[in-house]
Motif scaffolding. Sequence first.
Motif, PDB file in Angstrom:
ATOM      1  N   GLY A 269       0.713  -1.277  -0.037  1.00  0.00           N
ATOM      2  CA  GLY A 269       0.038   0.023   0.142  1.00  0.00           C
ATOM      3  C   GLY A 269       0.723   1.549   0.045  1.00  0.00           C
ATOM      4  N   ARG A 270       2.037   1.019   0.142  1.00  0.00           N
ATOM      5  CA  ARG A 270       2.922   2.362  -0.027  1.00  0.00           C
ATOM      6  C   ARG A 270       2.994   3.033  -1.415  1.00  0.00           C
ATOM      7  NH1 ARG A 270       9.042   1.591   2.506  1.00  0.00           N
ATOM      8  NH2 ARG A 270       8.379   1.868   4.947  1.00  0.00           N
ATOM      9  N   SER A 271       3.170   4.177  -1.463  1.00  0.00           N
ATOM     10  CA  SER A 271       2.936   4.883  -2.653  1.00  0.00           C
ATOM     11  C   SER A 271       3.667   4.484  -3.903  1.00  0.00           C
ATOM     12  CB  SER A 271       3.071   6.398  -2.492  1.00  0.00           C
ATOM     13  OG  SER A 271       4.521   6.739  -2.074  1.00  0.00           O
ATOM     14  N   ARG A 272       4.897   3.639  -3.357  1.00  0.00           N
ATOM     15  CA  ARG A 272       5.971   3.323  -4.282  1.00  0.00           C
ATOM     16  C   ARG A 272       6.276   1.705  -3.827  1.00  0.00           C
ATOM     17  NH1 ARG A 272      11.062   6.724  -5.422  1.00  0.00           N
ATOM     18  NH2 ARG A 272      11.317   5.060  -6.915  1.00  0.00           N
ATOM     19  N   SER A 273       6.061   0.998  -4.976  1.00  0.00           N
ATOM     20  CA  SER A 273       6.375  -0.414  -4.703  1.00  0.00           C
ATOM     21  C   SER A 273       7.946  -0.500  -4.670  1.00  0.00           C
ATOM     22  CB  SER A 273       5.803  -1.233  -5.526  1.00  0.00           C
ATOM     23  OG  SER A 273       4.483  -1.457  -5.505  1.00  0.00           O
ATOM     24  N   PRO A 274       8.479  -1.649  -4.058  1.00  0.00           N
ATOM     25  CA  PRO A 274      10.005  -1.939  -4.140  1.00  0.00           C
ATOM     26  C   PRO A 274      10.167  -2.125  -5.560  1.00  0.00           C
ATOM     27  CG  PRO A 274       8.995  -3.787  -3.277  1.00  0.00           C
ATOM     28  CD  PRO A 274       7.775  -2.785  -3.213  1.00  0.00           C
ATOM     29  N   THR A 275      11.573  -1.705  -6.112  1.00  0.00           N
ATOM     30  CA  THR A 275      11.896  -1.718  -7.397  1.00  0.00           C
ATOM     31  C   THR A 275      11.644  -3.124  -7.775  1.00  0.00           C
ATOM     32  OG1 THR A 275      13.096   0.270  -7.187  1.00  0.00           O
ATOM     33  CG2 THR A 275      13.567  -1.176  -9.080  1.00  0.00           C
ATOM     34  N   ARG A 276      12.383  -4.119  -6.900  1.00  0.00           N
ATOM     35  CA  ARG A 276      12.252  -5.279  -7.259  1.00  0.00           C
ATOM     36  C   ARG A 276      12.121  -6.155  -6.042  1.00  0.00           C
ATOM     37  NH1 ARG A 276      11.662  -4.068 -11.649  1.00  0.00           N
ATOM     38  NH2 ARG A 276      12.904  -4.670 -13.795  1.00  0.00           N
ATOM     39  N   ILE A 277      11.345  -7.183  -6.124  1.00  0.00           N
ATOM     40  CA  ILE A 277      11.347  -8.288  -5.094  1.00  0.00           C
ATOM     41  C   ILE A 277      12.093  -9.779  -5.605  1.00  0.00           C
ATOM     42  CG2 ILE A 277       9.607  -9.946  -3.449  1.00  0.00           C
ATOM     43  CD1 ILE A 277       7.721  -7.740  -3.752  1.00  0.00           C
ATOM     44  N   VAL A 278      13.087 -10.167  -4.725  1.00  0.00           N
ATOM     45  CA  VAL A 278      13.813 -11.444  -5.239  1.00  0.00           C
ATOM     46  C   VAL A 278      13.432 -12.238  -4.157  1.00  0.00           C
ATOM     47  CG1 VAL A 278      16.115 -12.298  -5.685  1.00  0.00           C
ATOM     48  CG2 VAL A 278      15.300  -9.883  -6.466  1.00  0.00           C
ATOM     49  N   LEU A 279      13.371 -13.431  -4.647  1.00  0.00           N
ATOM     50  CA  LEU A 279      13.058 -14.717  -3.705  1.00  0.00           C
ATOM     51  C   LEU A 279      14.427 -15.618  -3.932  1.00  0.00           C
ATOM     52  CD1 LEU A 279       9.265 -15.838  -4.167  1.00  0.00           C
ATOM     53  CD2 LEU A 279      10.307 -14.153  -2.721  1.00  0.00           C
ATOM     54  N   ALA A 280      15.187 -16.240  -2.980  1.00  0.00           N
ATOM     55  CA  ALA A 280      16.056 -16.949  -3.006  1.00  0.00           C
ATOM     56  C   ALA A 280      16.197 -17.976  -1.982  1.00  0.00           C
ATOM     57  CB  ALA A 280      17.530 -15.918  -2.860  1.00  0.00           C
ATOM     58  N   GLY A 281      16.985 -19.132  -2.405  1.00  0.00           N
ATOM     59  CA  GLY A 281      16.717 -20.382  -1.221  1.00  0.00           C
ATOM     60  C   GLY A 281      16.062 -21.344  -1.977  1.00  0.00           C
ATOM     61  N   GLY A 282      16.372 -22.466  -1.712  1.00  0.00           N
ATOM     62  CA  GLY A 282      15.821 -23.724  -2.331  1.00  0.00           C
ATOM     63  C   GLY A 282      13.998 -23.910  -1.942  1.00  0.00           C
ATOM     64  N   VAL A 283      13.702 -23.143  -0.653  1.00  0.00           N
ATOM     65  CA  VAL A 283      12.319 -23.345  -0.260  1.00  0.00           C
ATOM     66  C   VAL A 283      11.468 -22.419  -1.334  1.00  0.00           C
ATOM     67  CG1 VAL A 283      10.637 -22.791   1.640  1.00  0.00           C
ATOM     68  CG2 VAL A 283      12.583 -23.897   1.977  1.00  0.00           C
ATOM     69  N   LEU A 284      12.121 -21.343  -1.867  1.00  0.00           N
ATOM     70  CA  LEU A 284      11.157 -20.478  -2.378  1.00  0.00           C
ATOM     71  C   LEU A 284      11.724 -20.573  -3.974  1.00  0.00           C
ATOM     72  CD1 LEU A 284      11.549 -17.324  -0.092  1.00  0.00           C
ATOM     73  CD2 LEU A 284       9.377 -18.776  -0.710  1.00  0.00           C
ATOM     74  N   THR A 285      12.583 -20.981  -4.328  1.00  0.00           N
ATOM     75  CA  THR A 285      13.006 -21.065  -5.858  1.00  0.00           C
ATOM     76  C   THR A 285      12.841 -22.284  -6.425  1.00  0.00           C
ATOM     77  OG1 THR A 285      15.244 -21.377  -5.315  1.00  0.00           O
ATOM     78  CG2 THR A 285      14.872 -19.241  -5.700  1.00  0.00           C
ATOM     79  N   GLY A 286      12.552 -23.090  -5.619  1.00  0.00           N
ATOM     80  CA  GLY A 286      12.079 -24.795  -6.282  1.00  0.00           C
ATOM     81  C   GLY A 286      10.666 -24.631  -6.171  1.00  0.00           C
ATOM     82  N   PRO A 287      10.154 -25.763  -6.881  1.00  0.00           N
ATOM     83  CA  PRO A 287       8.655 -26.131  -6.890  1.00  0.00           C
ATOM     84  C   PRO A 287       8.324 -26.281  -5.634  1.00  0.00           C
ATOM     85  CG  PRO A 287       9.637 -28.118  -7.984  1.00  0.00           C
ATOM     86  CD  PRO A 287      10.813 -26.762  -7.812  1.00  0.00           C
TER      87      PRO A 287
END
Length: 341
Positions: A269-287
């Motif tokens: 809800g902030r006026s500006r969203s983060p430029t990028r959201i990066v997910l890392a690590g096996g729990v978040l990058t694997g199926p």
Amino acid sequence: MILYTRPTSVNCSHGRFLLTTEGGLVIGIDAGGSHTRALVAGTDGQRVGAASAAGANPVVHGWDQALTSVSGALRAALVGVDPNRVRLLVPAIAGIAAKDASRLQADVRSLCHALGFACPVYPVSDLEAAFAGGTASTNGVVVLSGTGAVAGLIHDGRLVRQIDGYGWLVGDEGSGFWLGREAVRAALAALDGRGSATGLVADVAEALDVTQTPDGLVTEVYQHQPIRLAELAPIVTKAAAAGDAVAIDIIRCAADALLTAVSALHPPGRSRSPTRIVLAGGVLTGPGPVADIVIERLRAQYDRAPVLGTDGAAGAAWIGLGRILQHRAPSTHARLIQSAD
């Protein structure tokens, strides 16, 4: 979190190393609780060498074992490579406190000398490397869930705020370790009558090769390093996919913990969203269901899909290129990340 202490053995200007880059190489090292990866790359982003070794988080494995893993990955990645072409080495090692940054820098330099070469060492946070492994942008949010879990706010390529990453004893909510520990706790609760019946009892007992009794589970768990519980994370995922209500609740709690960290860093809800959201690590990058929930809710909350940072070593190398080059083209980042896959 790690704060960098600038090397005094080389001249710097505006945060960059004044080094001859023609034919030069950078090395990025990404070390976590389970794996250590080293990537050697040219200034054009092309991969020259890569290797992996056991985990090197000193909180998990101890300082000496961490250095042994880093040395093994570094030595293997340099096979067939002239180490005298290396212009900069960028280690990103989880579990390094700010007070240990100088020690890390000195010890990695010693490793380089032992391998027959010398170059400046520029330590960075594992979150900075994870973020750079997913995007060429220098601003945004990164959330990492592998063996451990941590999230950070990145500004101008540097980590300016961190949430969690406190280790298995008091933190790392939503991590692979956390999932495995919750599986054991749920199994114990089901066995002693405090919790609901769950297929995790049989699944955990089978994975640990013990009887389905509290004594059997507890005895086996305490005979090994706590971090071993991270190996049980896939059991929770499989049970949740099969419809086990207790496993589904664990998955939801893990996703909630990771999403809460992102929201604390950059409230929706902030006026500006983060430029990028990066997910890392096996729990978040694997199926898997944790990743599915996190990605879906982030897309809804911030009106943009997160990107995956699948190689922290490539991210560390990208940061290194920023130290020795006046300009880094986005195509170089794309080439570096693709070549590391």
